[in-house]
Design a protein around this motif. Sequence first.
Motif, PDB file in Angstrom:
ATOM      1  N   HIS A 492      32.956 -83.553  19.015  1.00  0.00           N
ATOM      2  CA  HIS A 492      34.356 -83.945  18.858  1.00  0.00           C
ATOM      3  C   HIS A 492      34.678 -83.933  17.367  1.00  0.00           C
ATOM      4  O   HIS A 492      34.176 -84.761  16.597  1.00  0.00           O
ATOM      5  N   ALA A 493      35.472 -82.952  16.932  1.00  0.00           N
ATOM      6  CA  ALA A 493      35.811 -82.817  15.510  1.00  0.00           C
ATOM      7  C   ALA A 493      37.203 -82.207  15.386  1.00  0.00           C
ATOM      8  O   ALA A 493      37.355 -81.056  14.970  1.00  0.00           O
ATOM      9  N   PRO A 494      38.248 -82.948  15.753  1.00  0.00           N
ATOM     10  CA  PRO A 494      39.602 -82.371  15.753  1.00  0.00           C
ATOM     11  C   PRO A 494      40.131 -82.039  14.365  1.00  0.00           C
ATOM     12  O   PRO A 494      41.038 -81.221  14.236  1.00  0.00           O
ATOM     13  N   TYR A 495      39.576 -82.656  13.313  1.00  0.00           N
ATOM     14  CA  TYR A 495      40.085 -82.425  11.965  1.00  0.00           C
ATOM     15  C   TYR A 495      39.303 -81.339  11.232  1.00  0.00           C
ATOM     16  O   TYR A 495      39.668 -80.983  10.108  1.00  0.00           O
ATOM     17  N   PHE A 496      38.248 -80.812  11.843  1.00  0.00           N
ATOM     18  CA  PHE A 496      37.515 -79.693  11.246  1.00  0.00           C
ATOM     19  C   PHE A 496      38.019 -78.420  11.913  1.00  0.00           C
ATOM     20  O   PHE A 496      37.861 -78.239  13.122  1.00  0.00           O
ATOM     21  N   PRO A 497      38.637 -77.495  11.169  1.00  0.00           N
ATOM     22  CA  PRO A 497      39.382 -76.388  11.788  1.00  0.00           C
ATOM     23  C   PRO A 497      38.535 -75.251  12.346  1.00  0.00           C
ATOM     24  O   PRO A 497      39.097 -74.264  12.829  1.00  0.00           O
ATOM     25  N   PHE A 498      37.215 -75.351  12.302  1.00  0.00           N
ATOM     26  CA  PHE A 498      36.356 -74.274  12.781  1.00  0.00           C
ATOM     27  C   PHE A 498      35.368 -74.808  13.814  1.00  0.00           C
ATOM     28  O   PHE A 498      35.086 -76.007  13.859  1.00  0.00           O
TER      29      PHE A 498
END
Length: 686
Positions: A492-498
């Motif tokens: 879960h990493a919604p703020y990492f764009p890749f």
Amino acid sequence: MASSEENSALFPIFILTIMALPLVPYTILKLCRAASKKTKSIHCPCSVCFHSGKYRKSIFKRISNFSTYSNLMLVLLWVIMAFLVYYIKHISREIQVFEPFSILGLESGASESEIKKAYRKLSILYHPDKNPDPEAHNYFVEFISKAYQALTDPISRENFEKYGHPDGRQGLQMGIALPEFLLNIDGASGGVLLLGIVGVCILLPLLLAVIYLSRSSKYTGNYVMHQTLYAYYHLMKPSLAPSKVVDVFINAAEYREMPVRRSDGEPLQKLFILVRSELNLDLKNIRQEQAKFWKQHPALVKTELMIQAQLTRESATLYSALQKDFRHVLELAPRLLEELMKMAIIPRSPEGHGWLRPAIGVVELSQNIIQAIPLSARKSTGGFTEGIAPFLQLPHFSEAIVKKIARKKVRTFQEFQDMGPQERAELFTQAAGFSASEVQDVEVVLEMMPSITIEITCETEGEEGIQEGDIVTMHAWVTLKRRNGLVGALPHAPYFPFHKEENFWLLLADSTSNNVWMSQKVSFMDEAAAITAASKAIQETKEGSGASLKEISAAVKEAVEKVRNGSRLVMGKFQAPAEGNYNLTSYCLCDSWIGCDKKTSLKFKVLKRSRAGTRSGAMAEEGPAVEDGIEEEDEEEEDGYDDYESEYSEDDEDKQDAKNSGTVSNGRSHRKGSDSSAESSGTDEE
């Protein structure tokens, strides 16, 4: 030899064959990789990740993902192959087999009178005296006259009926599949052929070799510049504080090459004001500190501000040009952090040990960048001994929400995870005011978070006990469990764009001396590769110990079953140090999640050398390297640097727990890891 016309007709077939031989298997391999990547890329289904747009498969995003140089070149080659197939099919209609009966418009076996009658009719249409068209003249001479001669001459007709050719049995014909103009080696055609041979056989391989050597001299196998590794190696220090790791990380050569435009000045100044509290500036001398910060290399200033924009989630304030630079910085971050980790654990001491403290700092920086959480969130605050960083990675959580939860006596992230779903739902509703959908998002992310179990064994193969100078083999089974039953998944990493896959680092280290004895990267994404590696390792180990085929087969089957259930086998060898008792710790660090790291205490007893044979190398006493590290730490403290405590910082209480924990002599430990204050268990000393 075949005629030049037949050779020219074979040339497209030759080119088609040469293209198809590498292109078809490469395309199949690429499609299989894409299919396997699609099946194993299981991402977080929460609404926050969905609205981030990272996993949304719009038509423009699909075209953008597909429009890589390799994919476009692949499509172009297939278009050329399709054109060649069409061209070959077209010319095959033009090149017809010599059939005299069909040329004269007769059935096979026609009489001589019918042949003469048909010849006279065609002569009226195609004879040069009757039809001045040059094509009619050629057709009459090349086809009609030859067909009439082949059918009226008794010998030619007998040969045609018996062998299918007026000249009788035909031998094997060979030709060169090249265009006709290249076979005429006189005049300009000879020069074209010579230039083609020189270009294809000499210049093209030379050009490819120059491109490859120039690129390989600049980049490593992981597409990281050699200058970056050089800088990381020399800037890495044994006592490097976790919050100081970012100062080393931004010194990558890739970041130094990033352009700094004049138009970037004002936006960067505004961003500096927003993230100033995270830059570790001395508030007592704030003006001097700010001036010192802006005097750095412009690219380093820009990179550090981009990293802080990610950590503080302030990227939305950047204008379009800086947004591109921001994405570029984050795109390079995972592999640069991996190389920085390797520079931390690379053998430095005479015993071949790396450094533990900077390695932990690199992993913590990676976690914060992926989850977009400030490094200051790791500081102990408001009763949270491990900081509020683990809570901030959950959807809809903020610092205010965490403070409200703290009033309900929730002090650690582990306590929060151990609560039941119903109890958590009541807590969210009453303390945080979450809606049902927001509660569901939090539960989904908690189900995605990995839980690690470590079973580790250290022994000398074929011998009892471990003696100084022995080659010690470490066997470790690292097991990953999730509440939703998955093994391999994207975090879960919604703020990492890749897209970012989970990776784990298993470290066998001595926290007292800051030494890393063994290290290895562990991935749970590729199950097939893990099965192959575990089967091979177990088979070689059993064969070396003299086990029977039945025992080997049973051990391999058990290992395969473990891998399918979410375990990974980690093996390594190191030389036993001098005689004594060693309190080691195995760390399993995740580079994507905060609060999911595990560590296990392990007592390691080395006996005095009594077996035959000599040690393979002298083991120096551990001391000077540690003292140097302590001196550096003292210097930093004297400078007044306020560093946050890593969750792996040892305090007196942790050391006392380690003394009271059960362990095994000869380095055997079978237990589930715990959080930062892990307790070890096992059997008694032999």
